[in-house]
Each structure stands twice: as structure tokens, then as C-alpha cells.
Design a protein around this motif. Sequence first.
Motif, PDB file in Angstrom:
ATOM      1  N   GLN A  66       0.842  -1.194   0.000  1.00 47.59           N
ATOM      2  CA  GLN A  66       0.000   0.000   0.000  1.00 47.59           C
ATOM      3  C   GLN A  66       0.881   1.251   0.000  1.00 47.59           C
ATOM      4  N   ASN A  67       0.344   2.299  -0.670  1.00 49.16           N
ATOM      5  CA  ASN A  67       1.016   3.607  -0.708  1.00 49.16           C
ATOM      6  C   ASN A  67       2.317   3.580  -1.499  1.00 49.16           C
ATOM      7  N   ILE A  68       2.358   2.760  -2.574  1.00 49.31           N
ATOM      8  CA  ILE A  68       3.501   2.841  -3.485  1.00 49.31           C
ATOM      9  C   ILE A  68       3.183   3.965  -4.477  1.00 49.31           C
ATOM     10  N   GLY A  69       3.658   5.092  -4.146  1.00 45.47           N
ATOM     11  CA  GLY A  69       3.281   6.255  -4.958  1.00 45.47           C
ATOM     12  C   GLY A  69       1.809   6.525  -4.789  1.00 45.47           C
ATOM     13  N   ASN A  70       1.119   6.501  -5.893  1.00 45.17           N
ATOM     14  CA  ASN A  70      -0.325   6.732  -5.864  1.00 45.17           C
ATOM     15  C   ASN A  70      -1.133   5.461  -6.075  1.00 45.17           C
ATOM     16  N   ILE A  71      -0.451   4.302  -6.029  1.00 48.17           N
ATOM     17  CA  ILE A  71      -1.164   3.063  -6.321  1.00 48.17           C
ATOM     18  C   ILE A  71      -0.914   2.062  -5.202  1.00 48.17           C
ATOM     19  N   ASP A  72      -1.748   1.051  -5.206  1.00 43.50           N
ATOM     20  CA  ASP A  72      -1.540  -0.126  -4.356  1.00 43.50           C
ATOM     21  C   ASP A  72      -1.205  -1.312  -5.249  1.00 43.50           C
ATOM     22  N   GLN A  73      -0.460  -2.273  -4.703  1.00 44.58           N
ATOM     23  CA  GLN A  73      -0.013  -3.393  -5.510  1.00 44.58           C
ATOM     24  C   GLN A  73      -0.305  -4.695  -4.771  1.00 44.58           C
ATOM     25  N   ASN A  74      -0.924  -5.642  -5.456  1.00 49.74           N
ATOM     26  CA  ASN A  74      -1.237  -6.962  -4.905  1.00 49.74           C
ATOM     27  C   ASN A  74      -0.494  -8.025  -5.704  1.00 49.74           C
ATOM     28  N   GLU A  75       0.125  -8.951  -5.000  1.00 45.32           N
ATOM     29  CA  GLU A  75       0.833 -10.041  -5.666  1.00 45.32           C
ATOM     30  C   GLU A  75       0.471 -11.359  -4.988  1.00 45.32           C
ATOM     31  N   HIS A  76       0.389 -12.405  -5.769  1.00 43.58           N
ATOM     32  CA  HIS A  76       0.172 -13.743  -5.190  1.00 43.58           C
ATOM     33  C   HIS A  76       0.879 -14.755  -6.080  1.00 43.58           C
ATOM     34  N   GLY A  77       1.295 -15.837  -5.428  1.00 44.63           N
ATOM     35  CA  GLY A  77       2.011 -16.870  -6.171  1.00 44.63           C
ATOM     36  C   GLY A  77       1.907 -18.208  -5.465  1.00 44.63           C
ATOM     37  N   SER A  78       2.088 -19.289  -6.185  1.00 43.34           N
ATOM     38  CA  SER A  78       2.043 -20.636  -5.642  1.00 43.34           C
ATOM     39  C   SER A  78       3.179 -21.446  -6.249  1.00 43.34           C
ATOM     40  N   ALA A  79       3.559 -22.502  -5.509  1.00 41.91           N
ATOM     41  CA  ALA A  79       4.673 -23.333  -5.980  1.00 41.91           C
ATOM     42  C   ALA A  79       4.493 -24.744  -5.456  1.00 41.91           C
ATOM     43  N   ILE A  80       4.994 -25.714  -6.209  1.00 48.16           N
ATOM     44  CA  ILE A  80       5.014 -27.112  -5.785  1.00 48.16           C
ATOM     45  C   ILE A  80       6.271 -27.740  -6.357  1.00 48.16           C
ATOM     46  N   GLY A  81       6.886 -28.654  -5.577  1.00 45.58           N
ATOM     47  CA  GLY A  81       8.117 -29.239  -6.073  1.00 45.58           C
ATOM     48  C   GLY A  81       8.617 -30.352  -5.171  1.00 45.58           C
ATOM     49  N   PHE A  82       9.699 -30.946  -5.600  1.00 46.88           N
ATOM     50  CA  PHE A  82      10.334 -32.035  -4.860  1.00 46.88           C
ATOM     51  C   PHE A  82      11.746 -31.604  -4.489  1.00 46.88           C
ATOM     52  N   SER A  83      12.230 -32.177  -3.364  1.00 40.65           N
ATOM     53  CA  SER A  83      13.615 -31.940  -2.977  1.00 40.65           C
ATOM     54  C   SER A  83      14.208 -33.235  -2.449  1.00 40.65           C
ATOM     55  N   LEU A  84      15.500 -33.352  -2.604  1.00 40.65           N
ATOM     56  CA  LEU A  84      16.200 -34.564  -2.172  1.00 40.65           C
ATOM     57  C   LEU A  84      17.413 -34.161  -1.344  1.00 40.65           C
ATOM     58  N   ASN A  85      17.551 -34.797  -0.164  1.00 38.08           N
ATOM     59  CA  ASN A  85      18.716 -34.600   0.689  1.00 38.08           C
ATOM     60  C   ASN A  85      19.396 -35.958   0.905  1.00 38.08           C
ATOM     61  N   TRP A  86      20.694 -35.994   0.674  1.00 36.57           N
ATOM     62  CA  TRP A  86      21.410 -37.269   0.809  1.00 36.57           C
ATOM     63  C   TRP A  86      22.771 -36.984   1.439  1.00 36.57           C
ATOM     64  N   ASP A  87      22.950 -37.498   2.656  1.00 37.96           N
ATOM     65  CA  ASP A  87      24.229 -37.338   3.341  1.00 37.96           C
ATOM     66  C   ASP A  87      25.198 -38.401   2.827  1.00 37.96           C
ATOM     67  N   LEU A  88      26.192 -37.961   2.043  1.00 33.51           N
ATOM     68  CA  LEU A  88      27.151 -38.908   1.480  1.00 33.51           C
ATOM     69  C   LEU A  88      28.290 -39.228   2.448  1.00 33.51           C
ATOM     70  N   PHE A  89      28.620 -38.303   3.320  1.00 32.21           N
ATOM     71  CA  PHE A  89      29.720 -38.545   4.250  1.00 32.21           C
ATOM     72  C   PHE A  89      29.440 -37.803   5.553  1.00 32.21           C
ATOM     73  N   ASP A  90      29.597 -38.512   6.683  1.00 28.97           N
ATOM     74  CA  ASP A  90      29.380 -37.887   7.994  1.00 28.97           C
ATOM     75  C   ASP A  90      30.460 -38.283   8.991  1.00 28.97           C
ATOM     76  N   GLY A  91      31.618 -38.682   8.490  1.00 30.27           N
ATOM     77  CA  GLY A  91      32.725 -39.011   9.384  1.00 30.27           C
ATOM     78  C   GLY A  91      32.568 -40.346  10.091  1.00 30.27           C
TER      79      GLY A  91
END
Length: 461
Positions: free
Chosen positions: A319-344
Motif C-alpha cells: 500500500q502507498n507505493i506512490g499513488n497506487i496499491d499493488q497486490n501479488e500472489h504466487g504458488s509453488a510445488i516441487g520435490f527436494s532430495l537430501n542425501w548425506d554422502l559422508f558424515d565421518g
Amino acid sequence: MRLFQNCRIEISKIVLVFFLWLLPAGAAPGKMNKPEPLCMDIPYGRLTLTQAQQMALSASPRVAEMLARINQAQAVCDQARADLWPTVTVHAGYDWQNQSIRPDWHPEIRVEESLKHQNTGIQINWLLFDGFSRQASILAAKAGTKAAEEMTEDVRRLLAKSVAGAYYQAQLAAEGMQIAKQNSLFNQNLARDAEKRFLAGAIPQAEYLNFNVKSLQAENSFLKAEQYYSVVCIMLAKLLARPDSRLAPDMYPMAEVQSETLDQLPIFEDEFAYAINHRPDLLLLDAKREALLQKKRQGKAAFYPKIFVTGSYDYDEYQNIGNIDQNEHGSAIGFSLNWDLFDGGRRLANIDETQTRLLQVKRQKQQKILEIQAALHQALVKVRFSQAVYQRERYTLKLVKQIRDHVERSYRVGVTTLTRLNEAQTDLVTVQASIATSRINCLLHLESLRAESGRILDGIR
């Protein structure tokens, strides 16, 4: 000189006798009054062994503590199950910003603005695969719950055994009071008869006084048994978690009842087989072993990758960006992989630790089985010999009672001496005490055998 010393000793004796003669009759040293008549009521109640064990198991703070541990273990199991579900997080924010903006397309222009920023969103994270570590964690938590349950059962088993010991000790003390009472009444009856004969000049005074002495000795035996009975009842009240460690009169142990089970001898193989399948402390080790196996499985799962699925939705309002207001929205979906290759080497060391603990539990179970076998053998030996002693004591009591009655009749008609009657009565009292001891010891050994096999909790759960 020596003659002078002897004269001084004789004069001292004369002076002492003179002063003793001057003392009043009430001041004579060593004078004692006859004790008051002793109340010899036996404090029997209506409490059975099964009732005492049930009361102890339901009121014991120790058992209540173990039940709380079961609830704690179940809560840990619920926490492990929660890892199977996705995590949903909602976030929101509101802030005031002061910005200084110089657009790339108009580097000569600078915009300084104060604006308001509101942000709202939701995010989902779901672990799809972790090498089956979560399943192992759930099974380990279930094994922990089982271990807590078996630990509680073992506490109940030991508590029931302690209650049985105190209960039978109280009954044994009551039997001692009963025997002392009967012995005292017997000598009192003879004392009354002897008094008449003494007044008639038929017997000397020493013979008449003998029965009074024997009666007083029996009263002393009664008091000693009553003292032990009171102490044991305090112990029993403590096990029953009674207020002030005191029992109400109707909660005293009931009179000992003849039992047919004294003629039955349990079989070792049956008792050992039952113990292997029902002893709580043995089942506790099995539960610990299962929990460690699942922990080892968790350690192996650490070598696998972890796969997550994530999703999010965000909404931003400026709100109050100069003389205008701005609305933004977004969505996301995804996969992630974690693999510990070495831990001493941490994961391998964790597995080795668990494997070592598994070996310890295995050895503990072997030791426990040896202890159970030895305890069952010892209990069976005690039961067998106490049964044999009890059977012979019963027959001995029958014979000794006949002998005492015969000697008493002979004494009353003047055929047998007082010494022989005292011997016969002493033999009867001794056998009565022995048969009470052997009978209650047999019951106590049977209860100990049931505790070693785990049968003691049957019927009082």
C-alpha cells in the motif's frame, strides 16, 4: 591383723541385718506385685490374601507411577506416528517499510517512499521417503510401550509377593499367640486344681506354684508373638498404602484355613514353561530387544536419501507505493532430495553401538533364564520338604496330644509326677508351634513359587 579384718566383716553383717529388720514391710527390697490378668484375644480379621494383594496393587503409589510411564510411552508412540503426516504451516505478517528506489531504466530518478506491506501464505512439507526410518521409529516406540507395560507387571508381581510374605508372617504370629493362649489356659486350669490339692495338704507348695510359673511363661510368649504380629501388620499396612500405616480391625488377616493344596506338588517343567511365556521381567527383555532392532533399522535408514514434496501459496499486498496499491500472489510445488554422502563414520558407529546393546540384552536374557530356573528349583525344594515336614508334624501332633492327655489323667489321679506332665505339655506346645510354622511356611513357599513362575498375578489382575 587378719583377725581384726574378720571381726570387721562380721560386725558389718550384723549391722546390715539390724537395719533390714528395722525397715517397714512395704519397703522390703525386691518385693513385686502379681501382674494384672492378660487379655489374650487373638486379633483376627476378615482380610484374605487375595483381597490384600488386590488392595495393594490398586493403591500402591509405585504401581501408579508405572502406569504413568505406560501413558508416557504411548505418547512417544503417538509422536512417532505423527511423522507419517505432512506438516502444514500458515504464516502472516504486516510491516511498514521505508524504500529508496532508483529504477534501472531511469537511473536519474530516485523514488523514496514509505509503504505498508502485508504478507499471508501457507506451506506444506511432506517427507515421502526416508529409508523407512519412520516405520522403524513407530515400531520402536510400540516396543517401548510394551516394555513399560511389562515393567509395570513385574512391579505388580514383586508387590504381590511382598504382600504374601507379610500376610503369612502375620498369620504365623497369630498362630503363636493362639498356641501361647492355649498353653496358658491349660496351666491355669491345672493351677486351680493344684491349689485345691495344696490347701488339702496333698501336694507341696512348689508343685502348686509351678503351674502359675508355666502360665506366666505362656503369657510372655503370647506378648512376644503379639509384638511381632503388630510389627508385621504395620508392614502389611504400608504395602497396602493405608493411611498412617495402620490397619482397621476388620482388615487384619483372617484365621489360617486348612488348605488341600498343601498335598499337591507342582511340576518343574510346567512352572518353567509358564515362566518363559509369562514372567514380566523376561518379556521386558524381549521388548527391549525389539526396540533395539528397530533402532538398528533406523540407523541403516540413514544411508538412504530423503525425498520431500513441498507446496506453498503466498499473497502480498503493498500500500502507498506512490499513488497506487499493488497486490501479488504466487504458488509453488516441487520435490527436494537430501542425501548425506559422508558424515565421518557417525552412522556406522551408531549401528555398532546398537548392535552391542543387542548383545547385552541377549546375555541378560540368558542370565535371567538361569536365575528363573534356579529360583524355581529352590522354591520346589522348599515346597517339597515343607510338605513332608507338615505331613509328619500333623501325625506327630495326634500322637503327642494323646500322650499329653494320658499323662494329665495320670497326674490328676496321682500316678504320674509333675515333671512328666510338664514334659508332655512342653512337647505338645512345641509340636503345635512346629505344625503351625510348617503349614504356613508351606503356603509361603507355594506363593513364592507362584511369584517365580508369574502365576501369582492370576486372579488378582
